[in-house]
Design a protein around this motif. Sequence first.
Motif, PDB file in Angstrom:
ATOM      1  N   LYS A  32       1.016  -1.495   0.121  1.00 47.56           N
ATOM      2  CA  LYS A  32      -0.066   0.028  -0.197  1.00 47.56           C
ATOM      3  C   LYS A  32       0.509   1.597   0.270  1.00 47.56           C
ATOM      4  CE  LYS A  32      -4.125  -1.790   0.646  1.00 47.56           C
ATOM      5  NZ  LYS A  32      -5.357  -1.626  -0.273  1.00 47.56           N
ATOM      6  N   GLU A  64      -0.963  -4.403   3.153  1.00 48.97           N
ATOM      7  CA  GLU A  64      -2.229  -5.553   3.793  1.00 48.97           C
ATOM      8  C   GLU A  64      -2.603  -7.269   3.717  1.00 48.97           C
ATOM      9  OE1 GLU A  64      -6.383  -5.165   1.409  1.00 48.97           O
ATOM     10  OE2 GLU A  64      -6.764  -7.125   2.631  1.00 48.97           O
ATOM     11  N   GLY A  77      -6.202  -9.154   6.254  1.00 52.58           N
ATOM     12  CA  GLY A  77      -7.059  -8.292   5.627  1.00 52.58           C
ATOM     13  C   GLY A  77      -6.113  -7.292   6.945  1.00 52.58           C
ATOM     14  N   GLU A  78      -5.344  -7.908   7.892  1.00 48.67           N
ATOM     15  CA  GLU A  78      -4.391  -6.889   8.907  1.00 48.67           C
ATOM     16  C   GLU A  78      -3.842  -6.383   8.261  1.00 48.67           C
ATOM     17  OE1 GLU A  78      -3.045  -8.725  11.670  1.00 48.67           O
ATOM     18  OE2 GLU A  78      -1.511  -7.454  12.588  1.00 48.67           O
ATOM     19  N   SER A  79      -3.425  -5.119   8.669  1.00 44.88           N
ATOM     20  CA  SER A  79      -2.645  -3.925   7.950  1.00 44.88           C
ATOM     21  C   SER A  79      -0.569  -4.423   8.953  1.00 44.88           C
ATOM     22  CB  SER A  79      -2.785  -2.185   8.460  1.00 44.88           C
ATOM     23  OG  SER A  79      -2.871  -2.487   9.503  1.00 44.88           O
ATOM     24  N   TYR A 135      -1.415   3.830   6.845  1.00 44.66           N
ATOM     25  CA  TYR A 135      -0.108   2.780   6.260  1.00 44.66           C
ATOM     26  C   TYR A 135       1.159   3.552   5.593  1.00 44.66           C
ATOM     27  CZ  TYR A 135      -3.922  -1.044   4.191  1.00 44.66           C
ATOM     28  OH  TYR A 135      -4.552  -2.056   4.791  1.00 44.66           O
TER      29      TYR A 135
END
Length: 338
Positions: A32, A64, A77-79, A135
Amino acid sequence: MKTLICTTPGSFEYTEGEKPELKKGQSIIKVKRIGICGTDLHAFEGTQPFFSYPRILGHELAGELVDFDDAVGFEKGESVTFIPYLNCGECIACRSGKPNCCSNINVCGVHVDGGMVEYLSVPSSSLVHGEGLSYDALALVEPLAIGAHGVRRANVQPGEFVLVTGAGPIGLGIMEFARIAGAKVIALDVNETRLSFCKDKLEVPFTVNAMTEDVAQRLKEITNGDMPTVVIDATGNQKAINNAFYYMAHGARYVLVGLQKGDLVVSHPEFHKREATLMSSRNATRQDFEHVVSAMKGGKVDPTTYITHRVLFGQVKDEFKSWLDPANGVIKAIVELD
Ligand SMILES: [Zn+2]
Ligand SMILES: [Zn+2]
């Protein structure tokens, strides 16, 4: 997937690369953000030692987590961000809990292909939880961790005067983590704009301009005659590094975070009479990465102060050259991907 390759010094090319498949012990990150630093700029210029082409750059990443094997405690799905120093796990440094200076180290984006891609496969053991940070913030964890590691090497104590030489992105991170450790920070640089930035944005209490001031005299005044008990170099400049040996208090520690290619030249009696300690500080460890994440989460470090330039992935090829020009005032350039 879109991939940006540094084909030879001075040139980039976009290609369609293969999306990585999930392998044992690996995780797939959908990239990202990519932070750009001096290492990337030197690689592009052709002045980075131990560097071969073609190479995919990018080691300051946020993304991600889309798939993983053996990443205990992580969720799809976790950053996340990751520790880009791939270590062997077997050498003396690795066996001594110092993977950051592994004797067979491969830095992702330097020695092996890095993150200027849409999807990147990384060892699951290198993942760092994003803890709900943006991010943008997560892309800054790696460069700040390098500063945090230098401060930890120096074992900075509350109330100490810590002189940080060089107010580039790494130096700024050192100043922040020295402040968090309770130090009274003194910033030394030759660039007035950078010194003003330290004062205004990072609330550094003391700044000294090596071009226009008598450095030793000013340090004496600031420290009530004692001189700084910790000096941390982030210039990577031979002359600056050699000069700073004379700025140490007796009994002080001197930590070299910056790197240059020449010899250190120091008067042995000057070093000896101080009973000084000289250390190098290389990369960072998981402890430093987690310290940075928690400092950001606690609002002690504001990542947005660092980001001066932002482009989309498709614009990197055209914009990259302009980041090499000091006149453009780049502190941190960030590449954005959807
Ligand atoms: Zn970097
Ligand atoms: Zn090793």
